[in-house]
Scaffold this motif. Structure first.
Motif, PDB file in Angstrom:
ATOM      1  N   LYS A   1      11.059   8.219   0.500  1.00 26.20           N
ATOM      2  CA  LYS A   1      12.052   8.300  -0.568  1.00 26.20           C
ATOM      3  C   LYS A   1      12.807   9.634  -0.554  1.00 26.20           C
ATOM      4  O   LYS A   1      13.956   9.709  -1.019  1.00 26.20           O
ATOM      5  N   LEU A   2      12.160  10.677  -0.042  1.00 27.32           N
ATOM      6  CA  LEU A   2      12.758  12.006  -0.053  1.00 27.32           C
ATOM      7  C   LEU A   2      13.869  12.143   0.974  1.00 27.32           C
ATOM      8  O   LEU A   2      14.888  12.810   0.720  1.00 27.32           O
ATOM      9  N   GLY A   3      13.688  11.512   2.129  1.00 25.43           N
ATOM     10  CA  GLY A   3      14.662  11.633   3.210  1.00 25.43           C
ATOM     11  C   GLY A   3      16.089  11.311   2.795  1.00 25.43           C
ATOM     12  O   GLY A   3      17.005  12.117   2.984  1.00 25.43           O
ATOM     13  N   PRO A   4      16.333  10.134   2.220  1.00 28.94           N
ATOM     14  CA  PRO A   4      17.706   9.797   1.822  1.00 28.94           C
ATOM     15  C   PRO A   4      18.297  10.756   0.796  1.00 28.94           C
ATOM     16  O   PRO A   4      19.500  11.006   0.791  1.00 28.94           O
ATOM     17  N   ARG A   5      17.449  11.313  -0.058  1.00 28.63           N
ATOM     18  CA  ARG A   5      17.948  12.240  -1.085  1.00 28.63           C
ATOM     19  C   ARG A   5      18.383  13.570  -0.457  1.00 28.63           C
ATOM     20  O   ARG A   5      19.258  14.256  -0.989  1.00 28.63           O
ATOM     21  N   LEU A   6      17.745  13.931   0.657  1.00 24.02           N
ATOM     22  CA  LEU A   6      18.080  15.191   1.329  1.00 24.02           C
ATOM     23  C   LEU A   6      19.095  14.996   2.452  1.00 24.02           C
ATOM     24  O   LEU A   6      19.621  15.979   2.981  1.00 24.02           O
ATOM     25  N   GLY A   7      19.316  13.761   2.841  1.00 20.21           N
ATOM     26  CA  GLY A   7      20.262  13.498   3.913  1.00 20.21           C
ATOM     27  C   GLY A   7      19.695  13.742   5.296  1.00 20.21           C
ATOM     28  O   GLY A   7      20.450  13.826   6.270  1.00 20.21           O
TER      29      GLY A   7
ATOM     30  N   ALA B   1      11.998  14.119  -8.755  1.00 23.50           N
ATOM     31  CA  ALA B   1      12.775  12.902  -8.960  1.00 23.50           C
ATOM     32  C   ALA B   1      12.134  11.709  -8.267  1.00 23.50           C
ATOM     33  O   ALA B   1      12.070  10.602  -8.822  1.00 23.50           O
ATOM     34  N   VAL B   2      11.645  11.926  -7.052  1.00 22.74           N
ATOM     35  CA  VAL B   2      11.032  10.837  -6.280  1.00 22.74           C
ATOM     36  C   VAL B   2       9.812  10.265  -6.993  1.00 22.74           C
ATOM     37  O   VAL B   2       9.649   9.044  -7.088  1.00 22.74           O
ATOM     38  N   ILE B   3       8.932  11.136  -7.491  1.00 22.48           N
ATOM     39  CA  ILE B   3       7.682  10.634  -8.080  1.00 22.48           C
ATOM     40  C   ILE B   3       7.904   9.952  -9.423  1.00 22.48           C
ATOM     41  O   ILE B   3       6.969   9.335  -9.966  1.00 22.48           O
ATOM     42  N   ARG B   4       9.126  10.016  -9.947  1.00 24.34           N
ATOM     43  CA  ARG B   4       9.444   9.318 -11.189  1.00 24.34           C
ATOM     44  C   ARG B   4      10.254   8.044 -10.949  1.00 24.34           C
ATOM     45  O   ARG B   4      10.622   7.349 -11.905  1.00 24.34           O
ATOM     46  N   LEU B   5      10.532   7.730  -9.693  1.00 26.65           N
ATOM     47  CA  LEU B   5      11.256   6.503  -9.389  1.00 26.65           C
ATOM     48  C   LEU B   5      10.454   5.292  -9.849  1.00 26.65           C
ATOM     49  O   LEU B   5       9.220   5.283  -9.770  1.00 26.65           O
ATOM     50  N   PRO B   6      11.112   4.238 -10.312  1.00 29.02           N
ATOM     51  CA  PRO B   6      10.399   3.074 -10.839  1.00 29.02           C
ATOM     52  C   PRO B   6       9.530   2.349  -9.824  1.00 29.02           C
ATOM     53  O   PRO B   6       8.624   1.603 -10.203  1.00 29.02           O
ATOM     54  N   ASP B   7       9.794   2.551  -8.532  1.00 21.73           N
ATOM     55  CA  ASP B   7       8.952   1.922  -7.518  1.00 21.73           C
ATOM     56  C   ASP B   7       7.953   2.904  -6.906  1.00 21.73           C
ATOM     57  O   ASP B   7       7.234   2.554  -5.962  1.00 21.73           O
TER      58      ASP B   7
ATOM     59  N   ARG C   1       2.875   3.325  -8.609  1.00 20.89           N
ATOM     60  CA  ARG C   1       1.912   3.369  -7.509  1.00 20.89           C
ATOM     61  C   ARG C   1       1.022   4.607  -7.634  1.00 20.89           C
ATOM     62  O   ARG C   1      -0.153   4.570  -7.286  1.00 20.89           O
ATOM     63  N   LEU C   2       1.585   5.710  -8.117  1.00 22.11           N
ATOM     64  CA  LEU C   2       0.766   6.890  -8.365  1.00 22.11           C
ATOM     65  C   LEU C   2      -0.231   6.619  -9.488  1.00 22.11           C
ATOM     66  O   LEU C   2      -1.414   6.953  -9.383  1.00 22.11           O
ATOM     67  N   VAL C   3       0.250   6.007 -10.557  1.00 21.14           N
ATOM     68  CA  VAL C   3      -0.620   5.698 -11.696  1.00 21.14           C
ATOM     69  C   VAL C   3      -1.745   4.763 -11.265  1.00 21.14           C
ATOM     70  O   VAL C   3      -2.902   4.919 -11.674  1.00 21.14           O
ATOM     71  N   GLU C   4      -1.421   3.803 -10.413  1.00 22.38           N
ATOM     72  CA  GLU C   4      -2.422   2.858  -9.916  1.00 22.38           C
ATOM     73  C   GLU C   4      -3.550   3.579  -9.172  1.00 22.38           C
ATOM     74  O   GLU C   4      -4.705   3.166  -9.207  1.00 22.38           O
ATOM     75  N   GLN C   5      -3.210   4.698  -8.511  1.00 18.18           N
ATOM     76  CA  GLN C   5      -4.207   5.479  -7.792  1.00 18.18           C
ATOM     77  C   GLN C   5      -4.948   6.464  -8.700  1.00 18.18           C
ATOM     78  O   GLN C   5      -5.794   7.220  -8.237  1.00 18.18           O
ATOM     79  N   GLY C   6      -4.612   6.465  -9.993  1.00 16.58           N
ATOM     80  CA  GLY C   6      -5.244   7.403 -10.904  1.00 16.58           C
ATOM     81  C   GLY C   6      -4.560   8.747 -10.932  1.00 16.58           C
ATOM     82  O   GLY C   6      -5.132   9.744 -11.392  1.00 16.58           O
TER      83      GLY C   6
END
Length: 328
Positions: free
Chosen positions: A58-64, A279-285, A289-294
């Protein structure tokens, strides 16, 4: 024939000082101009390595630019961290690791090939992790209070499992043993799943586990969730109360996952990485997944990271020393 250099005057030094921030900003504006390496100091396929690859995607596209994950496991994250410490501070190498790299390892190992304080620049705490105490589904008690009362009646030490000597789970167990009088005997495993299996099979009294490892077994009734360590309940298992809520103090220390860059990385680059990771870790997708891992997404600023580190690290280090843990 040598050419005499002009003397360094106050005006020259002042001009250099004024130019330095402008140069750093210019470097940051031009960054990134090529792919970025994200070092993952864990075995491929592990929980944090999976997290790193998700963030990189997810980070790659945001940084170009492409963010390439390079797994460098070994020596309790030391090999990967050493590679980052020795990399140029140009913004093209960083790592995401657990608190073990900069806290536990300083206590467990007599020497490290890098200086955890001087060789890295903190970027952000990516997330705070949750750890819970679990018991067999057939246990004759239903909650933490019942477990402590049951343990006091036994004429033997109560075995508890963790994923390693000096781990956060080991520290939590030592707090229960030393500060709250629970007669516990530490049994380290090479991972949490074997310990969970032994609890279910009756070969281990209790074990600490992550929500991602314990939740399916709790849902099926094979395990009982007794209490959640850390400062708050976990969003992945909101019905499990914390130790503090049940009257057990000292278990509020949180474990974390964090991003670091090599020393010398320009501050504007560090700040850009922090903003984009947050920003990435708050994306809806991503966040679910982070919450699911605790994991609870955090993404604080570098300064906020330093403040939290300075508040928590001395407590962790004192507890690890008190546990008597040494590197295996």
């Amino acid at each position: 024939m040598s050419v005499a250099r002009p003397p360094l005057t106050r005006r020259t030094l002042l001009a250099a000082a004024i130019a330095a921030p402008a140069l750093a900003r210019a470097q940051a504006d031009a960054w990134p101009a090529k792919p970025i390496k994200l070092v993952s100091p864990f075995n491929p396929g592990g929980a944090i390595d999976v997290l790193n690859r998700l963030i990189a995607e997810k980070l790659g596209p945001r940084l170009g630019q492409t963010v390439i994950v390079e797994a460098i496991p070994g020596a309790n994250t030391i090999k990967g961290a050493d590679a980052v410490a020795k990399a140029p501070g140009d913004g093209y190498t960083f790592m995401i690791t657990t608190m073990s790299t900069h806290v536990n390892n300083r206590v467990l190992f007599k020497s490290l090939p890098f200086d955890p304080a001087k060789d890295f620049v903190p970027i952000t705490q990516v997330s705070l992790g949750s750890v819970l105490l679990t018991a067999p589904g057939t246990a004759p008690y239903a909650d933490l209070k019942g477990f402590i009362a049951w343990a006091a009646q036994q004429k033997r030490p109560i075995s508890y499992g963790t994923w390693g000597i000096g781990s956060s789970a080991h520290v939590y167990g030592e707090i229960l043993r030393k500060d709250h009088g629970v007669n516990l005997n530490h049994v380290p495993y090479k991972g949490e799943l074997p310990a969970i299996t032994d609890v279910i099979g009756g070969n281990l009294d209790v074990t600490f586990a992550s929500p991602v490892g314990a939740r399916p077994q709790v849902a099926s009734g094979k395990l009982k969730a007794l209490a959640m360590a850390g400062p708050a309940r976990s969003a992945s298992m909101p019905d499990v109360p914390t130790f503090a809520e049940q009257g057990i103090a000292g278990m509020d220390l949180a474990v974390w996952v964090a991003a670091y860059a090599p020393a010398g990385t320009p501050r504007p680059v560090v700040e850009r990485l922090q903003r984009e990771i947050a920003a990435v870790i708050r994306l809806p997708d991503v966040a679910p997944r982070l919450v699911e891992q605790g994991q609870t997404p955090l993404g604080n600023t570098p300064d906020e990271f330093v403040a939290r580190f300075n508040a928590d690290a001395p407590r962790w280090e004192a507890l690890i020393r008190a546990s008597g843990a040494k590197a295996e």
